[in-house]
Design a protein around this motif. Structure first.
Motif, short mmCIF file in Angstrom:
data_model
loop_
_atom_site.label_atom_id
_atom_site.label_comp_id
_atom_site.label_asym_id
_atom_site.label_seq_id
_atom_site.Cartn_x
_atom_site.Cartn_y
_atom_site.Cartn_z
N LYS A 96 3.60 5.38 -5.88
CA LYS A 96 3.53 5.35 -7.34
C LYS A 96 2.43 6.27 -7.85
O LYS A 96 2.62 6.96 -8.86
N LYS A 97 1.30 6.29 -7.15
CA LYS A 97 0.18 7.14 -7.55
C LYS A 97 0.58 8.62 -7.48
O LYS A 97 0.25 9.39 -8.36
N ARG A 98 1.30 8.99 -6.44
CA ARG A 98 1.63 10.40 -6.22
C ARG A 98 2.93 10.84 -6.89
O ARG A 98 3.04 11.97 -7.34
N PHE A 99 3.93 9.94 -6.93
CA PHE A 99 5.26 10.34 -7.38
C PHE A 99 5.84 9.46 -8.48
O PHE A 99 6.96 9.69 -8.93
N GLY A 100 5.12 8.41 -8.88
CA GLY A 100 5.57 7.56 -9.96
C GLY A 100 6.71 6.63 -9.61
O GLY A 100 7.40 6.11 -10.49
N LYS A 101 6.94 6.39 -8.33
CA LYS A 101 8.01 5.48 -7.88
C LYS A 101 7.64 4.86 -6.54
O LYS A 101 6.72 5.34 -5.88
N VAL A 102 8.35 3.80 -6.15
CA VAL A 102 8.06 3.14 -4.88
C VAL A 102 8.49 4.04 -3.71
O VAL A 102 9.28 4.97 -3.88
N TYR A 103 7.97 3.74 -2.54
CA TYR A 103 8.20 4.54 -1.34
C TYR A 103 9.69 4.79 -1.08
O TYR A 103 10.08 5.91 -0.76
N LEU A 104 10.48 3.76 -1.19
CA LEU A 104 11.92 3.91 -0.93
C LEU A 104 12.60 4.90 -1.87
O LEU A 104 13.62 5.49 -1.51
N ALA A 154 0.83 -1.21 0.00
CA ALA A 154 0.00 0.00 0.00
C ALA A 154 0.86 1.26 0.00
O ALA A 154 0.54 2.24 -0.68
N LEU A 155 1.97 1.24 0.74
CA LEU A 155 2.91 2.37 0.71
C LEU A 155 3.43 2.59 -0.70
O LEU A 155 3.47 3.72 -1.20
N ASP A 156 3.86 1.50 -1.33
CA ASP A 156 4.39 1.59 -2.69
C ASP A 156 3.32 2.06 -3.67
O ASP A 156 3.60 2.86 -4.57
N GLU A 157 2.10 1.57 -3.49
CA GLU A 157 1.00 1.97 -4.38
C GLU A 157 0.72 3.47 -4.27
O GLU A 157 0.58 4.17 -5.27
N GLN A 158 0.66 3.97 -3.02
CA GLN A 158 0.45 5.41 -2.81
C GLN A 158 1.60 6.22 -3.39
O GLN A 158 1.39 7.28 -3.99
N VAL A 175 11.21 7.66 -3.10
CA VAL A 175 10.73 9.03 -2.92
C VAL A 175 11.80 9.78 -2.14
O VAL A 175 12.14 9.40 -1.02
N ALA A 176 12.32 10.84 -2.73
CA ALA A 176 13.53 11.47 -2.22
C ALA A 176 13.36 12.24 -0.91
O ALA A 176 14.21 12.13 -0.02
N THR A 177 12.31 13.00 -0.77
CA THR A 177 12.24 13.87 0.40
C THR A 177 11.34 13.30 1.48
O THR A 177 10.33 12.64 1.21
N GLU A 178 11.70 13.61 2.70
CA GLU A 178 10.91 13.16 3.85
C GLU A 178 9.51 13.77 3.79
O GLU A 178 8.52 13.09 4.09
N ALA A 179 9.41 15.02 3.39
CA ALA A 179 8.09 15.68 3.31
C ALA A 179 7.16 14.95 2.35
O ALA A 179 5.97 14.77 2.64
N ASP A 180 7.70 14.49 1.22
CA ASP A 180 6.88 13.73 0.27
C ASP A 180 6.48 12.37 0.83
O ASP A 180 5.34 11.92 0.65
N ARG A 181 7.39 11.73 1.54
CA ARG A 181 7.07 10.43 2.15
C ARG A 181 6.02 10.60 3.24
O ARG A 181 5.15 9.74 3.42
N VAL A 182 6.07 11.72 3.96
CA VAL A 182 5.08 11.98 5.01
C VAL A 182 3.68 12.12 4.40
O VAL A 182 2.70 11.65 4.98
N THR A 183 3.57 12.71 3.22
CA THR A 183 2.25 12.80 2.58
C THR A 183 1.70 11.41 2.27
O THR A 183 0.50 11.18 2.37
N ILE A 184 2.58 10.50 1.91
CA ILE A 184 2.17 9.12 1.66
C ILE A 184 1.71 8.47 2.96
O ILE A 184 0.67 7.81 3.01
N LEU A 185 2.47 8.68 4.02
CA LEU A 185 2.11 8.11 5.32
C LEU A 185 0.79 8.66 5.83
O LEU A 185 -0.01 7.93 6.42
N LYS A 186 0.54 9.95 5.61
CA LYS A 186 -0.73 10.54 6.06
C LYS A 186 -1.92 9.88 5.37
O LYS A 186 -2.98 9.75 5.97
#
Length: 182
Positions: free
Chosen positions: A106-114, A100-104, A116-127
């Motif tokens: 990919k949907k938002r940034f076109g790549k798997v969670y790992l 589900a993390l990877d799906e979110q 995603v370069a910035t912490e702020a972008d990963r936090v949007t996925i976590l939210k």
């Protein structure tokens, strides 16, 4: 026989003694080798390399303490991995959660969670997943594991329980320089 030559004593090492000592050395090397595994290897056997590495990154994003080494996050996650190895429901929860993390991501940034370069972008996925049982499980285990780790208390400025020492009132509670606005 020449009296000037000193006899070199032959080693008292029988085949049995050699095997016993080499076995001890091999066990010691194995223990050292397992201690040197990367922190991301904590769950690889239970949920796979990608999932364990993703969960370690997630752990650092959920409770970000830049001064803490990965080993402290892995110490929290290791019992979870051991439990997942024995509990298929937990294993499924973790694997599906990483998916589900990877799906979110990919949907938002076109790549798997790992990736995603910035912490702020990963936090949007976590939210987006913060209400899921997966997120709540990881968050709960991390909260208890990180903040109940007595080894880490000094690094957070916490002196530990004070009730058995008479409480904080007479022990400098007002001298905490780590709490802003005190």
């Amino acid at each position: 026989m020449n009296k000037n030559k000193t006899a070199v004593p032959s080693p008292n090492l029988s085949r049995r003694r050699f095997l016993a000592r080499s076995t001890v050395a091999a066990v010691g090397a194995g223990a050292l080798g397992s201690a040197l595994l990367s922190p991301a290897a904590w769950a690889a056997s239970a949920i796979g390399d990608h999932a364990s590495t993703t969960l370690l990154r997630m752990a650092r994003d959920v409770f970000p303490h830049d001064s803490l080494e990965d080993k402290y996050y892995a110490q929290v996650m290791s019992p979870l991995a051991e439990q997942a190895a024995k509990d298929s429901d937990l294993q499924t929860l973790l694997k599906d959660g990483v998916a589900a993390l990877d799906e979110q991501a990919k949907k938002r940034f076109g790549k798997v969670y790992l990736e995603v370069a910035t912490e702020a972008d990963r936090v949007t996925i976590l939210k987006a997943l913060q209400d899921s049982p997966f997120f709540q499980k990881i968050k709960g285990d991390l909260m208890m594991g990180i903040y109940n780790n007595q080894e880490l208390w000094p690094r957070f400025g916490y002196g530990g329980s004070a009730w058995e020492k008479g409480g904080y009132v007479n022990r400098g509670f007002d001298e905490n320089d780590w709490i802003e606005g005190v």
